[in-house]
Design an enzyme around this catalytic site. Structure first.
Site, PDB file in Angstrom:
ATOM      1  N   ASP A 230       0.959  -1.411  -0.021  1.00  0.00           N
ATOM      2  CA  ASP A 230      -0.035   0.032  -0.050  1.00  0.00           C
ATOM      3  C   ASP A 230       0.730   1.283   0.149  1.00  0.00           C
ATOM      4  OD1 ASP A 230      -2.318  -1.224  -0.229  1.00  0.00           O
ATOM      5  OD2 ASP A 230      -2.861  -1.119   2.055  1.00  0.00           O
TER       6      ASP A 230
ATOM      7  N   ARG B 260       1.610   5.624  16.634  1.00  0.00           N
ATOM      8  CA  ARG B 260       1.238   6.579  15.746  1.00  0.00           C
ATOM      9  C   ARG B 260       1.569   7.957  15.856  1.00  0.00           C
ATOM     10  NH1 ARG B 260       1.592   2.447  13.138  1.00  0.00           N
ATOM     11  NH2 ARG B 260       0.033   1.090  12.651  1.00  0.00           N
TER      12      ARG B 260
ATOM     13  N   ASP C 224      -6.307   3.768  12.733  1.00  0.00           N
ATOM     14  CA  ASP C 224      -4.653   4.669  12.779  1.00  0.00           C
ATOM     15  C   ASP C 224      -4.789   5.752  11.959  1.00  0.00           C
ATOM     16  OD1 ASP C 224      -3.145   2.896  14.306  1.00  0.00           O
ATOM     17  OD2 ASP C 224      -3.230   1.311  12.514  1.00  0.00           O
TER      18      ASP C 224
ATOM     19  N   SER D  86      -3.662  -9.068   8.397  1.00  0.00           N
ATOM     20  CA  SER D  86      -3.098  -7.354   8.499  1.00  0.00           C
ATOM     21  C   SER D  86      -2.370  -7.301   9.575  1.00  0.00           C
ATOM     22  CB  SER D  86      -4.215  -6.417   8.277  1.00  0.00           C
ATOM     23  OG  SER D  86      -3.676  -5.509   8.891  1.00  0.00           O
TER      24      SER D  86
HETATM   25  N1  ARG Z   1      -6.999  -2.408  16.415  1.00  0.00           N
HETATM   26  C1  ARG Z   1      -5.454  -2.176  16.725  1.00  0.00           C
HETATM   27  C2  ARG Z   1      -5.707  -0.636  16.948  1.00  0.00           C
HETATM   28  O1  ARG Z   1      -6.261   0.131  16.627  1.00  0.00           O
HETATM   29  C3  ARG Z   1      -4.483  -2.409  15.660  1.00  0.00           C
HETATM   30  C4  ARG Z   1      -4.549  -1.933  14.499  1.00  0.00           C
HETATM   31  C5  ARG Z   1      -3.698  -2.447  13.743  1.00  0.00           C
HETATM   32  N2  ARG Z   1      -3.158  -1.723  12.777  1.00  0.00           N
HETATM   33  C6  ARG Z   1      -2.914  -2.157  11.326  1.00  0.00           C
HETATM   34  N3  ARG Z   1      -2.416  -1.240  10.401  1.00  0.00           N
HETATM   35  N4  ARG Z   1      -2.917  -3.334  11.213  1.00  0.00           N
HETATM   36  O2  ARG Z   1      -4.750  -0.033  17.596  1.00  0.00           O
END
Ligand code: ARG
Length: 400
Positions: free
Chosen positions: A16, A97, A126, A177
């Site tokens: 991506d 993040r 995110d 993912s």
């Molecule tokens: N659900 C978790 C969060 O919101 C993990 C997110 C994982 N992100 C990813 N790009 N796979 O913190």
């Protein structure tokens, strides 16, 4: 006119974010793309990732070593806050993040970019964390999120990339993912989308299956100084080293796995698998040391603060005024949280089995049931009379 002249793109080396490079230039008229790959201790080799971006056509490919800052300034405050979203998720992804956002904003400033970009889709948390953190740090910067708008699935994304000359090695692509850093891994999608399906062992990398853990328990003594983990088994260890070592120790006992249905900010419930061995052990141990060194009212009031704090961090409000105010509260409480906690790791369990502090508020002379007892038992009578008075008066009204 394109959407921006010069853009700093958060770059992971994945499909991506790699496709974001030609997409920004060809579709959105960006003249200059600079990539920034963040080293958060995820264990990837960053140099090949840096090269990959150059091959995809960027002018400048940056690598930022953020691991130390990540642990000291993001993970450790969260440990002091005993931060667990919905009581379970230690925010291992969420904490990274705001730091990546900060690195993007700083690079944009350094290179005179008018926008920053990330590869998040429109369904997750995110994107919120990036966008809000960037807005907090520099409200004048534009944020571009190509993957939120391009509406391409996996196959199409790859096809688009190939059309622009990118090559994607034909490795069997994982159905999952995954996000990873030194604190832990988040795994979602693929077969995990059925909440009733048990995760296959293949999804775990940091934690051993219970079936393969040692048959003898292991004890670890964790030393805290003003709420910050500073020692392992009596040895002073730096932040990154401490997390690294504790990940290995807890991980080999199968400690640190979470399987939960989680409420995303965007309204979707999602099935999430996490492994965050060190972080979970440290939160357990830290909370325990607080129970020894904080007064009852601070301990109990802090629980509410912690819940709010965890929700704010999850929801992308790391740099918000409420979060900063809660930080000040939490910092104030940590002054005396110094001492050691002994944990016992065995077959997927982490149990606190001892704690000790020179600043302990626990008094054996007051607590004991032996003849050394110094508590004034007769004082209890008057106390209970006053304590129960409102309830007594209330009851008398009812009964006459
Ligand atoms: N659900 C978790 C969060 O919101 C993990 C997110 C994982 N992100 C990813 N790009 N796979 O913190």
């Amino acid at each position: 006119m394109g959407r921006a002249e010069k853009v700093v793109l958060a770059y992971s080396g994945g499909v991506d974010t790699t496709v974001c490079i030609p997409y920004l230039m060809n579709e959105w008229g960006v003249k200059d793309v600079i990539t920034l790959a963040a080293d958060l201790g995820q264990g990837d080799e960053l140099e090949p990732i840096r090269q990959k971006a150059l091959k995809a056509g960027v002018k400048e490919s940056l690598v930022a070593d953020l691991t130390e800052e990540f642990i000291k300034d993001y993970a450790f405050p969260a440990i002091q806050a005993n931060a667990l979203y919905e009581n379970r998720y230690p925010l291992s992804t969420a904490l990274a993040r705001p730091l990546i956002a900060k690195a993007l904003v700083e690079a944009a400033d350094r290179y005179g970019a008018d926008a920053v970009a990330h590869g998040c889709t429109g369904k997750g948390n995110d994107q919120v964390r990036f966008d809000v953190a960037i807005a907090a740090l520099n409200p004048n910067l534009k944020v571009l999120a190509p993957a939120r708008e391009w509406g391409m699935g996996r196959e199409e994304t790859i096809a688009y990339g190939e059309k622009t000359g990118l090559e994607f090695p034909v490795k069997k692509s994982s159905p999952y993912s995954i996000d990873r850093n030194l604190l832990g891994r988040s795994i979602e999608a693929g077969p995990l989308e059925d909440p009733m399906t048990e995760p296959l062992e293949e999804v775990f990398l940091m934690t051993e299956a219970i079936e393969n853990t040692p048959d003898a328990p292991e004890y670890v003594e964790i030393g805290f100084t003003q709420g910050l983990p500073t020692h392992l088994n009596g040895q002073a260890v730096g932040p990154v080293e401490l997390i690294t070592q504790l990940n290995a120790i807890a991980g080999r006992h199968g400690v640190g796995r979470i399987d939960m249905i989680e409420n995303r900010l965007v309204g979707i419930k999602s099935r999430e698998i996490y492994e965050a061995p060190a972080l979970l052990v440290l939160i357990d141990a830290h909370r325990d040391l607080e129970s020894l060194t904080l007064t009852a009212d601070v301990t109990q009031y802090k629980r509410g603060i912690e819940e709010t704090y965890s929700r704010l961090v999850y929801n992308g409000l790391w740099y918000s005024p409420l979060k900063l105010a809660l930080d000040a509260f939490i910092q104030q409480t940590q002054e005396r949280v110094t001492g050691i906690v002994r944990v016992k790791l065995f077959k997927g369990n982490c149990r606190v089995v001892g704690r000790q502090s020179d600043l302990a508020l626990y008094s054996e002379a007051l607590a004991t049931y032996s003849s050394d007892d110094q508590f004034d038992h007769r004082a209890a009578e008057g106390f209970i009379y006053v304590w129960g008075l409102p309830t007594r008066v209330w009851s008398e009204k009812l009964r006459g």
